[in-house]
Design an enzyme around this catalytic site. Structure first.
Site, PDB file in Angstrom:
ATOM      1  N   ASP A   9       0.625  -0.887   0.632  1.00 32.53           N
ATOM      2  CA  ASP A   9       0.097   0.389  -0.028  1.00 32.53           C
ATOM      3  C   ASP A   9       0.808   1.284  -0.184  1.00 32.53           C
ATOM      4  OD1 ASP A   9      -2.330   0.804   0.746  1.00 32.53           O
ATOM      5  OD2 ASP A   9      -1.745   1.771   2.732  1.00 32.53           O
ATOM      6  N   LEU A  10       0.006   2.307  -0.553  1.00 32.88           N
ATOM      7  CA  LEU A  10       1.222   3.488  -0.097  1.00 32.88           C
ATOM      8  C   LEU A  10       0.974   4.647   0.780  1.00 32.88           C
ATOM      9  CD1 LEU A  10       2.737   5.582  -2.650  1.00 32.88           C
ATOM     10  CD2 LEU A  10       1.307   6.456  -3.007  1.00 32.88           C
ATOM     11  N   ASP A  11       0.119   4.702   1.030  1.00 34.87           N
ATOM     12  CA  ASP A  11      -0.418   5.993   1.375  1.00 34.87           C
ATOM     13  C   ASP A  11      -0.047   5.569   4.019  1.00 34.87           C
ATOM     14  OD1 ASP A  11      -0.588   7.980   0.155  1.00 34.87           O
ATOM     15  OD2 ASP A  11      -3.113   7.498   0.229  1.00 34.87           O
ATOM     16  N   THR A  17       1.324   9.811   3.726  1.00 38.96           N
ATOM     17  CA  THR A  17       0.693  10.800   3.109  1.00 38.96           C
ATOM     18  C   THR A  17      -0.809  11.087   3.613  1.00 38.96           C
ATOM     19  OG1 THR A  17       0.443   9.351   1.425  1.00 38.96           O
ATOM     20  CG2 THR A  17       1.653  10.892   0.905  1.00 38.96           C
ATOM     21  N   LYS A  45      -8.758   5.734   5.902  1.00 41.92           N
ATOM     22  CA  LYS A  45      -7.736   5.387   5.316  1.00 41.92           C
ATOM     23  C   LYS A  45      -7.851   4.203   4.369  1.00 41.92           C
ATOM     24  CE  LYS A  45      -4.189   6.685   8.966  1.00 41.92           C
ATOM     25  NZ  LYS A  45      -3.581   6.476  10.014  1.00 41.92           N
ATOM     26  N   GLY A  46      -7.413   4.282   3.573  1.00 39.30           N
ATOM     27  CA  GLY A  46      -7.084   3.861   2.227  1.00 39.30           C
ATOM     28  C   GLY A  46      -8.296   3.161   1.512  1.00 39.30           C
ATOM     29  N   ARG A  49     -11.306   8.526  -2.774  1.00 45.92           N
ATOM     30  CA  ARG A  49     -11.936   9.512  -2.126  1.00 45.92           C
ATOM     31  C   ARG A  49     -13.156  10.065  -2.477  1.00 45.92           C
ATOM     32  NH1 ARG A  49      -9.248  13.599  -6.630  1.00 45.92           N
ATOM     33  NH2 ARG A  49      -7.569  11.590  -6.710  1.00 45.92           N
ATOM     34  N   SER A 114      -2.529  -0.061  -4.309  1.00 45.07           N
ATOM     35  CA  SER A 114      -3.266   1.699  -3.592  1.00 45.07           C
ATOM     36  C   SER A 114      -4.679   2.053  -4.007  1.00 45.07           C
ATOM     37  CB  SER A 114      -1.364   3.154  -3.702  1.00 45.07           C
ATOM     38  OG  SER A 114      -2.660   3.895  -3.597  1.00 45.07           O
ATOM     39  N   ALA A 115      -4.876   3.070  -3.079  1.00 41.77           N
ATOM     40  CA  ALA A 115      -6.484   3.522  -3.888  1.00 41.77           C
ATOM     41  C   ALA A 115      -5.805   4.726  -3.922  1.00 41.77           C
ATOM     42  CB  ALA A 115      -7.168   3.832  -2.390  1.00 41.77           C
ATOM     43  N   SER A 116      -4.644   5.499  -4.043  1.00 43.45           N
ATOM     44  CA  SER A 116      -5.059   6.970  -4.236  1.00 43.45           C
ATOM     45  C   SER A 116      -4.470   6.964  -6.510  1.00 43.45           C
ATOM     46  CB  SER A 116      -3.597   7.478  -3.699  1.00 43.45           C
ATOM     47  OG  SER A 116      -3.526   8.759  -4.541  1.00 43.45           O
ATOM     48  N   ASN A 118      -3.553   9.633  -6.553  1.00 37.45           N
ATOM     49  CA  ASN A 118      -2.337  10.122  -7.103  1.00 37.45           C
ATOM     50  C   ASN A 118      -0.756   9.677  -7.073  1.00 37.45           C
ATOM     51  OD1 ASN A 118      -3.488  13.388  -7.115  1.00 37.45           O
ATOM     52  ND2 ASN A 118      -4.056  12.538  -5.189  1.00 37.45           N
ATOM     53  N   LYS A 145     -11.185  -0.273  -1.882  1.00 39.32           N
ATOM     54  CA  LYS A 145     -11.288  -1.107  -0.772  1.00 39.32           C
ATOM     55  C   LYS A 145     -12.528  -0.922   0.348  1.00 39.32           C
ATOM     56  CE  LYS A 145      -5.983  -0.597  -0.845  1.00 39.32           C
ATOM     57  NZ  LYS A 145      -5.343   0.433  -0.730  1.00 39.32           N
ATOM     58  N   GLU A 169       0.079  -3.240   4.758  1.00 36.42           N
ATOM     59  CA  GLU A 169      -1.117  -2.526   5.129  1.00 36.42           C
ATOM     60  C   GLU A 169      -1.290  -1.800   5.965  1.00 36.42           C
ATOM     61  OE1 GLU A 169      -3.501  -0.844   3.899  1.00 36.42           O
ATOM     62  OE2 GLU A 169      -4.050  -1.409   2.015  1.00 36.42           O
ATOM     63  N   ASP A 170      -1.775  -0.372   5.582  1.00 40.41           N
ATOM     64  CA  ASP A 170      -2.365   0.295   7.612  1.00 40.41           C
ATOM     65  C   ASP A 170      -3.298   0.616   7.527  1.00 40.41           C
ATOM     66  OD1 ASP A 170      -2.529   1.996   5.755  1.00 40.41           O
ATOM     67  OD2 ASP A 170      -2.647   3.935   6.777  1.00 40.41           O
TER      68      ASP A 170
HETATM   69  P1  B16 Z   1      -6.448  10.153  -3.645  1.00 43.81           P
HETATM   70  P2  B16 Z   1      -3.238   3.711   0.265  1.00 43.81           P
HETATM   71  C1  B16 Z   1      -5.541   5.939  -0.174  1.00 43.81           C
HETATM   72  O1  B16 Z   1      -4.469   5.599   0.049  1.00 43.81           O
HETATM   73  C2  B16 Z   1      -5.375   6.690   1.442  1.00 43.81           C
HETATM   74  O2  B16 Z   1      -5.371   5.404   2.416  1.00 43.81           O
HETATM   75  C3  B16 Z   1      -6.992   7.729   1.495  1.00 43.81           C
HETATM   76  O3  B16 Z   1      -7.483   8.092   2.251  1.00 43.81           O
HETATM   77  C4  B16 Z   1      -6.927   8.015   0.147  1.00 43.81           C
HETATM   78  O4  B16 Z   1      -8.636   8.349  -0.136  1.00 43.81           O
HETATM   79  C5  B16 Z   1      -7.205   7.722  -0.692  1.00 43.81           C
HETATM   80  O5  B16 Z   1      -5.937   6.789  -1.190  1.00 43.81           O
HETATM   81  C6  B16 Z   1      -7.964   7.967  -2.465  1.00 43.81           C
HETATM   82  O6  B16 Z   1      -6.564   8.942  -2.380  1.00 43.81           O
HETATM   83  O7  B16 Z   1      -7.793  10.991  -3.340  1.00 43.81           O
HETATM   84  O8  B16 Z   1      -5.006  10.740  -3.658  1.00 43.81           O
HETATM   85  O9  B16 Z   1      -7.480   9.815  -5.015  1.00 43.81           O
HETATM   86  O10 B16 Z   1      -3.396   3.798   1.208  1.00 43.81           O
HETATM   87  O11 B16 Z   1      -4.416   2.853  -0.671  1.00 43.81           O
HETATM   88  O12 B16 Z   1      -2.167   3.930  -0.426  1.00 43.81           O
HETATM   89 MG    MG Z   2      -2.571   3.135   3.195  1.00 45.46          MG
END
Ligand code: B16
Ligand code: MG
Length: 218
Positions: A9-11, A17, A45-46, A49, A114-116, A118, A145, A169-170
């Site tokens: 996982d990233l964040d 982040t 978290k995870g 958006r 990662s869910a992000s 970015n 997730k 994973e966090d």
């Molecule tokens: P974005 P991960 C997740 O990243 C974050 O933990 C979560 O808080 C955030 O809403 C989600 O990414 C979406 O991120 O707005 O940048 O697309 O923990 O899955 O790496």
């Molecule tokens: Mg995370």
């Protein structure tokens, strides 16, 4: 040598982040007269958006138009992008590079999960792009997730069976996703929050090279 799929996982795992997401969401929520606690933030978290904003609105008992919803999502991301634009290698969490190197030395395939949306920008900012054989992020999935989709796609891209994958994973949602995917889940964080993970460590400094090797061999 055995090959396992290692999915990060990233964040909150590679970089912190999570604190920037929290700050950006908090600012936005304040503008809507909604207050949310650190404990409620754990639930974001995870989480994607869209889902995050839905949850925040539910906590504040607010209903808004689709137009405003989209506008707020854009604003949150702008705010968040301001924070991540300042990131560099110093923000990589302790001992993450050591664990990535150990995996590389042992020729293990590595993916981001990662869910992000970015994620690529962040990996570039902290100069870790080249450590990954595959990158699966919020742009590649249709289900967020705790759905296991992100990790199942990562396993496929690495060409490793899900049961031979290990996920770091966090988040509560991410550990659930890894468990549902039939993967080994390693929670990074507190036992109180991540009690459903197969293993739990406070951070990567507690993860020894011997432990990594035992995951590869078993
Ligand atoms: P974005 P991960 C997740 O990243 C974050 O933990 C979560 O808080 C955030 O809403 C989600 O990414 C979406 O991120 O707005 O940048 O697309 O923990 O899955 O790496
Ligand atoms: Mg995370």
């Amino acid at each position: 040598m055995n090959k396992k799929g290692f999915i990060f996982d990233l964040d909150g795992v590679i970089v912190d982040t999570a604190k920037y997401h929290f700050l950006a969401w908090q600012k936005l929520a304040k503008g809507l007269d909604i207050d949310f606690t650190e404990e409620e933030n754990e639930q974001l978290k995870g989480v994607s958006r869209v889902r995050s904003l839905e949850k925040i609105l539910a906590w504040g008992n607010k209903t808004i138009s689709q137009e405003l919803f989209n506008d707020l999502m854009g604003k949150k991301n702008e705010e968040y992008l301001n924070y991540i634009a300042e990131m560099d290698e110093n923000e990589i969490l302790p001992d993450v590079p050591r664990v990535l190197n150990t995996l590389k030395e042992n020729k293990q395939p590595i993916s981001l999960g990662s869910a992000s949306k970015n994620a690529r920008t962040i990996l570039e900012r902290v100069n870790l792009m080249s450590n990954f054989d595959a990158i699966v992020d919020g742009n590649d999935v249709t289900k967020a997730k705790p759905d296991p989709e992100v990790f199942l796609i990562a396993a496929k891209e690495l060409n490793i069976k899900p049961e031979d994958c290990i996920v770091f994973e966090d988040s509560v949602a991410g550990v659930t996703a890894a468990n549902t995917a039939n993967m080994i889940s390693i929670g990074i964080g507190s036992k109180d929050v991540l009690g459903h993970a197969d293993y739990i460590f406070n951070d990567f400094t507690e993860i020894s090279d011997d432990f990594i090797k035992s995951l590869i061999e078993n």
